[in-house]
Design a protein around this motif. Sequence first.
Motif, PDB file in Angstrom:
ATOM      1  N   ALA A  83       0.823  -1.346  -0.144  1.00 38.62           N
ATOM      2  CA  ALA A  83       0.088  -0.065  -0.016  1.00 38.62           C
ATOM      3  C   ALA A  83       0.782   1.261   0.150  1.00 38.62           C
ATOM      4  O   ALA A  83       0.313   2.415   0.376  1.00 38.62           O
ATOM      5  N   VAL A  84       1.988   1.151  -0.490  1.00 36.18           N
ATOM      6  CA  VAL A  84       2.901   2.568  -0.539  1.00 36.18           C
ATOM      7  C   VAL A  84       2.752   3.290  -1.920  1.00 36.18           C
ATOM      8  O   VAL A  84       2.562   4.392  -1.852  1.00 36.18           O
ATOM      9  N   THR A  85       2.897   2.335  -3.088  1.00 37.00           N
ATOM     10  CA  THR A  85       3.037   3.040  -4.198  1.00 37.00           C
ATOM     11  C   THR A  85       1.518   3.375  -4.927  1.00 37.00           C
ATOM     12  O   THR A  85       1.326   2.834  -6.019  1.00 37.00           O
ATOM     13  N   SER A  86       0.876   4.013  -4.005  1.00 37.80           N
ATOM     14  CA  SER A  86      -0.389   4.144  -4.470  1.00 37.80           C
ATOM     15  C   SER A  86      -0.628   5.008  -5.808  1.00 37.80           C
ATOM     16  O   SER A  86      -1.595   4.688  -6.533  1.00 37.80           O
ATOM     17  N   VAL A  87       0.000   6.094  -5.736  1.00 37.80           N
ATOM     18  CA  VAL A  87       0.110   6.995  -7.106  1.00 37.80           C
ATOM     19  C   VAL A  87       0.827   6.283  -8.375  1.00 37.80           C
ATOM     20  O   VAL A  87       0.843   6.867  -9.360  1.00 37.80           O
ATOM     21  N   GLY A  88       1.334   5.198  -7.781  1.00 38.95           N
ATOM     22  CA  GLY A  88       1.993   4.234  -8.769  1.00 38.95           C
ATOM     23  C   GLY A  88       3.418   4.688  -8.832  1.00 38.95           C
ATOM     24  O   GLY A  88       3.836   5.671  -8.473  1.00 38.95           O
TER      25      GLY A  88
END
Length: 453
Positions: free
Chosen positions: A80-85
Amino acid sequence: MTLLDAATDAAPLGGPSLPQERRLVTALPGPRSAEILARKANAVPAGVGHTVPVAAVAAGGGVVVDADGNSLIDLGSGIAVTSVGNAHPKVVAAVAAQAAQFTHTCFMISPYESYIEVAEALNRVTPGSFAKKTALFNSGAEAVENAIKIARKHTGRQAVVAFDHGYHGRTNLTMALTAKSMPYKSGFGPFAPEVYRAPMSYPFRDGLSGADAAARAILQLEKQIGADNLAAIIIEPIQGEGGFIVPADGFLNAIVDWCRANGVVFIADEVQTGFARTGAMFASEIFGIEPDLITTAKGIAAGLPLAAVTGRAEIMDASHAGGLGGTYGGNPVACAAALAAIDVFENEGLIERAQQIGESLKARLTAIQASDARIGDIRGHGAMIAAEFVDPDTNAPDAALTAAVAKACIAEGVIVLTCGTYGNVIRFLPPLSIGDELLNEGLDVVAAALASA
């Protein structure tokens, strides 16, 4: 040609320029990844495990590319870290610009504007219409530790309550708060004192209404701890590592009301649920609650280490000067990434995109469940959805099935993560930048893995 060039063919850069496709050119791990993982075994302690047997060299959109040129569908977002990509262009540009100016001064020595800008942004976007202040740190566990410090200083009390199935980190205090022993706590004690545990609302397993579950928890903490001794209650609005447990309606509201009536600080741990992940900027909004303090990390800075405690100004101001801080807390490069990421969350439709992803995940998993009773429960909000696997005759958790499905998915080039106190939950946390076609293909692989398990 570099390894990165070889892995990404005509798209040598990461981020959205990567071909958005599942591509397996070798079995996993391929020879180059196997070589790198062998070096890991020799150089890195055994306690630092890994889920996917690849060495990543690029990522973006909805894929992770390894050193052998395999392209895997990413349904985990680095937890759930790279939510913006991964490598979002705005984040990359902001990081590069800041790194060219300066990489560190220590905010406690020579303050800089970007730290203040991140604090102002978090004070604005977090739930609650009251005056707020924010302090920045490095990790979710560090944010949780500092939230407890602040609550204890504000109240003059010491006891803290966490909940069954909760996860709050791997430091000594946060291990005490975390419920699950293996792999997080076993053999690492003794743990910090004055930490107590209350029963969580778990509708699939306890069958209780939110009001009844809250009454059960409140009775226990009143009788076993006493409100006058309690500094804070900390809870994930939707539990993460514990199995994406969504409490019954009214549970959190009743706990908040009890805290208000008894001068107890209510801390929402939104490290995993924050920043559009649940189809709202913060999960607390879904339940209509306003935490006194809220901890954030993970999605806050698109992969750079940053965390925060945001809360009521009068509580945040309780600490004496110098009582809060840390050498790297609010690092300027991480702050630049956070400001860019928050801009993306607010202005590129990612809250709406999380809602769309959630609808797709739930619809597809529900269709699979209709013909396979081994899926006992489907739950979550937005792009934070889980399937709980059970023995269909007894409803007992089936960790072996869960592990087999996850392993089969990864072998076929789809990254999925397991979780749950009983190890019987697969959680879906795709980047909000993933395309519908790639998401559906990933779910095809999950369905096939379950059918063959």
